[in-house]
Structure formats: C-alpha cells, structure tokens
Design an enzyme around this catalytic site. Structure first.
Site, PDB file in Angstrom:
ATOM      1  CE1 TYR A 136       0.992   0.872   1.025  1.00  0.00           C
ATOM      2  CE2 TYR A 136      -0.287   2.890   0.916  1.00  0.00           C
ATOM      3  CZ  TYR A 136       0.760   2.117   0.471  1.00  0.00           C
ATOM      4  OH  TYR A 136       1.571   2.578  -0.541  1.00  0.00           O
ATOM      5  CE  LYS A 164      -0.745  -0.125  -1.956  1.00  0.00           C
ATOM      6  NZ  LYS A 164      -1.082   1.292  -2.208  1.00  0.00           N
TER       7      LYS A 164
END
Length: 306
Positions: A136, A164
C-alpha cells in the site's frame, strides 16, 4: 486460491452493534451484496475497517466469516499495519492460519522510516509468508513513499506482486507500467482517480464507496474493461460527489452514512471515532440524498466471460 490482482476489491467497513461488539449479521449482509454485485476480492482490516481499534480475536472472526462467505469465489485479503516487525510477521501468520488468501501491507506509520528501514520491514514480512502481497503506497496520508527504485529491490521477493497506488499522481500508473510491465499489478487506491487510473492501465480498484454502492462500482470497472467508456463515464460522473467522501479524515463516518442510505450498513463507529454531527453531518447527508435521488439505472454490466 490464487489471488488475481485485478478488478474491484472493496476495502470493507467493520460493522458494530449499538453496544460496540461486532455486528456480524450486518457484516454478512454487506459482504453478500458485494459478492452479488460481482466484486473480485474482499479486503479486511484497512483504514475503513477501523483496524487499529480491532482486537486480535475480532480480526480472526472477520477473516474466518469472510472466507466462509466468499466460498473460494473471490480471494480474501487482510491488511497488515502493525508497528513492530515481529507483530507484522505474527499477524501475517495468523492471517494464513485463518484462511486469508493474501496480504495488503502498509509501512510502519507512527515512525517515519528511512527507505532502507521500509524495505527491510516489507522484505522481512514477505520472507516469512507464502501469501501474495500488495504494498500500500500512500505517501499523502501515511508520510512514506515507496519509490520505483524501492520497488525494484522489493520485487526480488517473488510474493510481492501488486501495489495499491495512492500517490494521487495518475501518471505514476504509466511510470510503474513502463518500468515493471505486468510484473507489478496496479490497483488504484483513490476513489476519485479510479477511472482515470484504469484508463491509463491500472489493473483494478481498491474502492471505498463500493461499501455502499457495490453495483455502481463494479459496473464502472466492467464497462471500462469492455470498452463501453461512454456508459462508464456517465456513472462515474454521477458517482464523483460520493467518491469525494472517501478523501477525508472522516471517510469511515462518511461511508458508513452512505451504507445506511443503501440499507447495507449502520453508522456505528468505534471510539475514538464518533458519528458525524452538526453542519458536517448535514453536508454529507445532502450529498448522499442528492445521489440517491438521481441514482442511475445501470446497464447490464456483468461479462459473459470470467
């Protein structure tokens, strides 16, 4: 099951009862709505899931319940955001034990790690587990950027497979694709940049407002995938005022209010969060009410192919 890092993966909210225990009945209702809409994975225990307030046994319950509901139709991903490396390794092992199919990993957030520290943290977790991993990357909210040079080293770990992408720079999708081709899958992590990111080559969307509007979210992805851009654009334009509720410190409260409007959630949050009140609550409700009043009739969007 194999994790295919593509499509719409909702970062689901955690449902609580009025007395602050897990509301599994409402949680199951929401997960079922996601699956019926055609999502491609479920992500648990992120910011929207109020992970920092969850007890270990609650996380285990949510993973096991979701794995049971998903029934191997879509993968179940758990977020890892522990501060100590040892805790992150243990949390990853627990996730595998409970039946999760993959991990989404944040850098340590309470300490602004150096690039070397960040990479060592990620690589230590990756080396400890067989589960596939999505990094992320959200320097806007969490203060640490995973650069292309860092990814070049991280991809030496075979199970680091996706990012992400939440830098809020859409051109980063092209930079990642130019450098790594399909080796690093890209999922947009910013609701208000989702269509733009997918048009530039992102493989999917880790979505927030999908928690309240699963069919609209999946429709946008599937319509883009099949080249029906005009139809996708029309839904996306309707969706934008709602999507902007995701880029707010109160995104959890905002999205839970939207879930109430669509009948698949409650607005109960866990302290220290509190439900919205006053003028801000009225502002958010107005956005939701206007969207509900003009909610589009969706075209058939589910593909005949898998």
């Amino acid at each position: 099951m194999e994790v295919k890092w593509k499509g719409v993966m909702p970062a689901v909210t955690t449902k609580f009862t009025d007395n602050d225990s897990l509301d599994l009945e409402m949680f199951r209702l929401n997960i079922q709505a996601q699956l019926e809409a055609g999502v491609h994975g479920i992500i648990l225990g992120g910011t929207l899931g109020e992970a920092s307030t969850l007890k270990e046994e609650e996380k285990g319950t949510l993973i096991k319940e979701t794995v049971k509901l998903a029934a191997d139709k879509v993968p179940v991903i758990i977020n890892i955001a522990e501060q100590r490396t040892d805790d992150a390794v243990q949390a990853s092992a627990k996730a595998a034990e409970y039946g999760a199919h993959g991990l989404m990993i944040l850098p340590p957030m309470r300490y602004k790690a150096t690039d070397r520290e960040t990479m060592t943290y990620f690589k230590t977790i990756a080396d400890s587990t067989h589960l596939p991993i999505m990094i992320y990357n959200n320097p806007v909210d969490y203060g640490i950027e995973v650069t292309l040079e860092m990814f070049e080293e991280l991809l030496e770990c075979g199970n680091i497979e996706a990012v992400k992408e939440s830098t809020r720079d859409v051109s980063n999708v092209t930079r990642i694709r130019n450098k790594f081709g399909d080796r690093l899958k890209i999922l947009c992590g910013v609701d208000t940049l989702a269509m733009e990111s997918m048009l530039m080559g992102a493989d999917g969307w880790v979505a927030g407002l999908v928690c309240a509007f699963p069919r609209e979210t999946v429709a946008i992805y599937e319509l883009i995938r099949s080249g029906r851009l005009s139809e996708a654009r029309q839904i996306y334009r309707w969706f934008m005022p709602l999507l902007e509720l995701d880029i707010s410190p109160q995104l959890v409260q905002n999205i839970k209010l939207a879930e109430v409007a669509t009948g698949i959630g409650t607005e109960n949050v866990r302290p220290p969060r509190l439900p919205l009140s006053g003028a801000e609550r009225q502002r958010v409700l107005k956005i939701i009410d206007e969207a509900m009043a003009s909610r589009p009739v969706l075209p058939e969007y589910k593909p005949a192919y898998p």
